[in-house]
Scaffold this active site. Structure first.
Site, PDB file in Angstrom:
ATOM      1  CG  HIS A  32      -1.120  -0.434  -0.197  1.00  0.00           C
ATOM      2  ND1 HIS A  32      -0.644  -1.138   1.030  1.00  0.00           N
ATOM      3  CD2 HIS A  32      -0.058   0.518  -0.499  1.00  0.00           C
ATOM      4  CE1 HIS A  32       0.874  -0.838   0.806  1.00  0.00           C
ATOM      5  NE2 HIS A  32       0.961  -0.180  -0.072  1.00  0.00           N
TER       6      HIS A  32
ATOM      7  CG  HIS B  63       1.599   3.171   5.583  1.00  0.00           C
ATOM      8  ND1 HIS B  63       2.108   1.976   5.203  1.00  0.00           N
ATOM      9  CD2 HIS B  63       1.651   4.294   4.545  1.00  0.00           C
ATOM     10  CE1 HIS B  63       2.255   2.217   3.959  1.00  0.00           C
ATOM     11  NE2 HIS B  63       2.294   3.376   3.398  1.00  0.00           N
TER      12      HIS B  63
END
Length: 308
Positions: A113, A39
Site C-alpha cells: 500500500h 482496509h
C-alpha cells in the site's frame, strides 16, 4: 466498555462473536450479516526502505529516504497484526498483492500500500484458532503481475492458501453460518482476476467507498449504495476509509510533519461510527475500516446484527 464486550446482547467475546450470534441468524446468508473488515489489512508491515509503488506523483522520489518515511506515515492504515485483528473480531481482510520488478526471485510476492511490506506473501499464514468463525480473504490489485497467469497460479498454490483445502467455502453455494459449520469450512477467498476459475475461489467482492478525505463524502456515497444499489445476493463492502488524493494534492496531507494517517483516522472514526450505528434496517454487509482492531469499530458493526 471492556474488551470482553459485556453488555452486548448475545456477544460476550469478539474473538468468536459469530458463534455467539442468536440462533435465528445462523441460517441467513452471510451476505445479510454485518461483518467487520479491515482496509489494506497488511499495511502495518510496510517497509520504509522499499521503493514507492504509488501514487505515481511520488514514484520519482523513491530514492529519498525522507520521502519514503513520510509516505509510510500516510500509507499505514493498520497498526495491529493480522492475528490481533482476528482476535479483535475482524473477519474480512483486504490483501493487495504485488511483485517487485527487479526481484531475483521471479515468483516472490509481497503485500503493498504505497510501499511494499517487509513480509512476503509466502510466509504469511491465515491461521485462526476459532474454526467456527468465518474469514473472508480478498486478494486484489496484483501489481507487477503484467497479466502473467503463471504468477496467479503460483499465488494460488502457495501453502498459505492451499494447505487445508477442506476449509474453503465453495462459491457454488450460498453460505450461512450453519452450512459452514456443518461442512467444516470457514475460509472464503475472493480473487479479483477474472481469468482464474478455481472452484474454491470467489470472484471479486464489490468495494464501495467515498474516494475522498471528506467524511461527508464517504457517508453520502455509502448511504446512496445502501438506499439504491445495495447488492442482495452477494458479498459487498462499505469502506469507511478516507482516501488520499492520487495527484499532487497529496502533498497537502503528507507534508503535515506532525500528523499521520492513523491520527486522521482516530479523529474521523467517531463520526463514521455514528453513521454505522444509524443504519438499522438498511444494514450493510462487510464494513471495512482503517485501524480496524479498535473495539468501538468492531462492536458498532457486530451490534447491527443483534439490535432490535
Amino acid at each position: 466498555m471492556s474488551a470482553n464486550g459485556k453488555g452486548k446482547r448475545g456477544v460476550t467475546r469478539y474473538s468468536d462473536w459469530m458463534m455467539q450470534l442468536p440462533p435465528e441468524l445462523h441460517n441467513i446468508p452471510l451476505f445479510n450479516l454485518a461483518i467487520p473488515g479491515s482496509h489494506d489489512s497488511m499495511s502495518y508491515d510496510l517497509d520504509s526502505s522499499s521503493s514507492i509503488i504509488e501514487p505515481d506523483s511520488l514514484k520519482k522520489f523513491s530514492r529519498l529516504c525522507c520521502v519514503r518515511k513520510t509516505l509510510l506515515k500516510w500509507a499505514a492504515t493498520q497498526e495491529d497484526t493480522i492475528t490481533k485483528q482476528l482476535d479483535a473480531g475482524v473477519r474480512y481482510f483486504d490483501l493487495r498483492i504485488a511483485r517487485k520488478p527487479h526481484d531475483t526471485n521471479p515468483t516472490r510476492l509481497y503485500f503493498y500500500h504505497g510501499l511494499y511490506t517487509r513480509t512476503d506473501v509466502e510466509v504469511v499464514r491465515m491461521i485462526y484458532e476459532h474454526p467456527r468463525e468465518i474469514i473472508i480473504l480478498a486478494l486484489s490489485h496484483f501489481k507487477g503481475f503484467d497479466q502473467k497467469t503463471e504468477l496467479h497460479n503460483h499465488l494460488i498454490k502457495l501453502h498459505c492458501l492451499s494447505d487445508k483445502m477442506n476449509i474453503y467455502v465453495s462459491q457454488q453455494v450460498t453460505p450461512t453460518l450453519r452450512s459452514c459449520w456443518d461442512q467444516g469450512t470457514n475460509v472464503i477467498v475472493s480473487y479479483d482476476y477474472p481469468a482464474i476459475h478455481d472452484s474454491y475461489m470467489w470472484s471479486k467482492i464489490s468495494y464501495f467507498y467515498g474516494d475522498s478525505m471528506k467524511i461527508a463524502r464517504v457517508e453520502s456515497v455509502l448511504s446512496e449504495v445502501l438506499e439504491k444499489t445495495r447488492p442482495s445476493h452477494c458479498f459487498f463492502v462499505c469502506g469507511l476509509n478516507l482516501t488520499l488524493p492520487d495527484d499532487a494534492r497529496i502533498c497537502l496531507y503528507v507534508l503535515r510533519l506532525c500528523d499521520s494517517f492513523a491520527n486522521v483516522v482516530r479523529r474521523s472514526l467517531p463520526r463514521l461510527l455514528l453513521w454505522v450505528k444509524q443504519q438499522g434496517s438498511r444494514k450493510p454487509n462487510i464494513v471495512a475500516s482503517d485501524l480496524a482492531g479498535r473495539e468501538d469499530f468492531v462492536s458498532a458493526v457486530i451490534q447491527l446484527n443483534i439490535s432490535k
